[in-house]
Design a protein around this motif. Sequence first.
Motif, PDB file in Angstrom:
ATOM      1  N   GLU A   1       0.753  -1.173   0.095  1.00 37.28           N
ATOM      2  CA  GLU A   1      -0.059   0.043  -0.013  1.00 37.28           C
ATOM      3  C   GLU A   1       0.885   1.091   0.070  1.00 37.28           C
ATOM      4  N   VAL A   2       1.927   1.289   0.797  1.00 37.45           N
ATOM      5  CA  VAL A   2       2.782   2.394   0.659  1.00 37.45           C
ATOM      6  C   VAL A   2       3.388   2.896  -0.632  1.00 37.45           C
ATOM      7  N   ILE A   3       3.805   1.670  -1.424  1.00 38.85           N
ATOM      8  CA  ILE A   3       4.382   1.928  -2.730  1.00 38.85           C
ATOM      9  C   ILE A   3       3.203   2.545  -3.590  1.00 38.85           C
ATOM     10  N   ALA A   4       2.045   1.749  -3.573  1.00 34.90           N
ATOM     11  CA  ALA A   4       1.036   2.128  -4.395  1.00 34.90           C
ATOM     12  C   ALA A   4       0.476   3.391  -4.227  1.00 34.90           C
ATOM     13  N   ARG A   5       0.444   3.725  -2.879  1.00 35.15           N
ATOM     14  CA  ARG A   5      -0.049   5.351  -2.681  1.00 35.15           C
ATOM     15  C   ARG A   5       1.131   6.331  -3.169  1.00 35.15           C
ATOM     16  N   THR A   6       2.365   5.923  -3.013  1.00 35.11           N
ATOM     17  CA  THR A   6       3.320   6.871  -3.478  1.00 35.11           C
ATOM     18  C   THR A   6       3.340   7.105  -4.797  1.00 35.11           C
ATOM     19  N   VAL A   7       3.405   6.253  -5.591  1.00 40.91           N
ATOM     20  CA  VAL A   7       3.163   6.276  -6.951  1.00 40.91           C
ATOM     21  C   VAL A   7       2.135   6.827  -7.627  1.00 40.91           C
ATOM     22  N   LYS A   8       0.920   6.651  -6.837  1.00 44.44           N
ATOM     23  CA  LYS A   8      -0.112   7.167  -7.348  1.00 44.44           C
ATOM     24  C   LYS A   8      -0.094   8.728  -7.174  1.00 44.44           C
TER      25      LYS A   8
ATOM     26  N   PHE B   1      -1.631  12.383 -14.726  1.00 40.97           N
ATOM     27  CA  PHE B   1      -2.194  11.243 -15.033  1.00 40.97           C
ATOM     28  C   PHE B   1      -3.433  10.627 -14.030  1.00 40.97           C
ATOM     29  N   GLU B   2      -4.359  10.073 -14.651  1.00 36.94           N
ATOM     30  CA  GLU B   2      -5.376   9.431 -13.919  1.00 36.94           C
ATOM     31  C   GLU B   2      -4.996   8.479 -13.421  1.00 36.94           C
ATOM     32  N   VAL B   3      -4.966   7.938 -12.075  1.00 35.16           N
ATOM     33  CA  VAL B   3      -4.249   6.585 -11.540  1.00 35.16           C
ATOM     34  C   VAL B   3      -5.227   6.203 -10.399  1.00 35.16           C
ATOM     35  N   THR B   4      -5.428   4.695 -10.386  1.00 30.86           N
ATOM     36  CA  THR B   4      -6.351   4.096  -9.614  1.00 30.86           C
ATOM     37  C   THR B   4      -5.255   2.764  -9.242  1.00 30.86           C
ATOM     38  N   CYS B   5      -5.489   2.592  -7.972  1.00 26.65           N
ATOM     39  CA  CYS B   5      -4.708   1.214  -7.571  1.00 26.65           C
ATOM     40  C   CYS B   5      -5.817  -0.036  -7.244  1.00 26.65           C
ATOM     41  N   ILE B   6      -5.243  -0.994  -7.620  1.00 28.20           N
ATOM     42  CA  ILE B   6      -5.955  -2.419  -7.529  1.00 28.20           C
ATOM     43  C   ILE B   6      -6.326  -2.775  -5.978  1.00 28.20           C
ATOM     44  N   GLU B   7      -7.549  -2.882  -5.767  1.00 27.43           N
ATOM     45  CA  GLU B   7      -7.890  -3.258  -4.258  1.00 27.43           C
ATOM     46  C   GLU B   7      -8.249  -4.659  -4.191  1.00 27.43           C
ATOM     47  N   ASN B   8      -9.058  -5.182  -5.175  1.00 24.19           N
ATOM     48  CA  ASN B   8      -9.466  -6.437  -4.943  1.00 24.19           C
ATOM     49  C   ASN B   8      -8.516  -7.527  -5.949  1.00 24.19           C
TER      50      ASN B   8
END
Length: 223
Positions: free
Chosen positions: A11-18, A26-33
């Motif tokens: 989650e830390v990497i995903a939020r940082t990249v986002k 860019f429009e960014v979304t991170c996978i949750e499921n």
Amino acid sequence: MYRILVVEDDEVIARTVKAHLEGWNFEVTCIENFSNIMQEFAAFAPHLVLMDIKLPFFNGYHWCNEIRKVSKVPVIFVSSASDNMNIVMAVNMGGDDFIAKPFDLDVLTAKIQAMIRRTYDFTGQSSILEHNGMILNLSEATLLYQNEKVELTKNELRILQLLMENKDKVVPRDTIMVKLWEDDNYVDENTLSVNVNRLRKKLEMVGLKDIILTKKGIGYRIG
């Protein structure tokens, strides 16, 4: 605005990249499921995917392979498993590039920008629609459902596209016929009925029975 899908379970990497990529517009979304990545992939219709290798349930190679069944969207693997074997595997499974962790955010951004330029400046943007597990690839004129792929004619594609874009309402027959007239071929009521019936038969072959519903005297909607 280009859309980036981040498939990263840290989650830390995903939020940082986002946050970083959103700063570059860019429009960014991170996978949750992580058990059903394809559903979120289809709903978001990204222009590029950042894919980790080690993920819950199935690894990144599996999901890249699933994406390749329906789309040619660029996939950049981002992983700490950066030995030669994993890099070769990533490319063989359909990946377009590989970035080793830990990485510099500016280098990541530059690679994404370069990949998007190469992919979309000349070829245009592909598009995918999803509804109840059906994945419609507009650029390839195919429908994927439960790992079964259906090849569609131009008219079948346009009909299904309209129904999926308006999945919560009935699409009038006149509206569908106007869509089919885009290539200057006249389409009458009988021709439309024939095309809808052919489309229904193709969908039934992959288990999608009664997915196109008729509203008598008005038009059709998708179930």
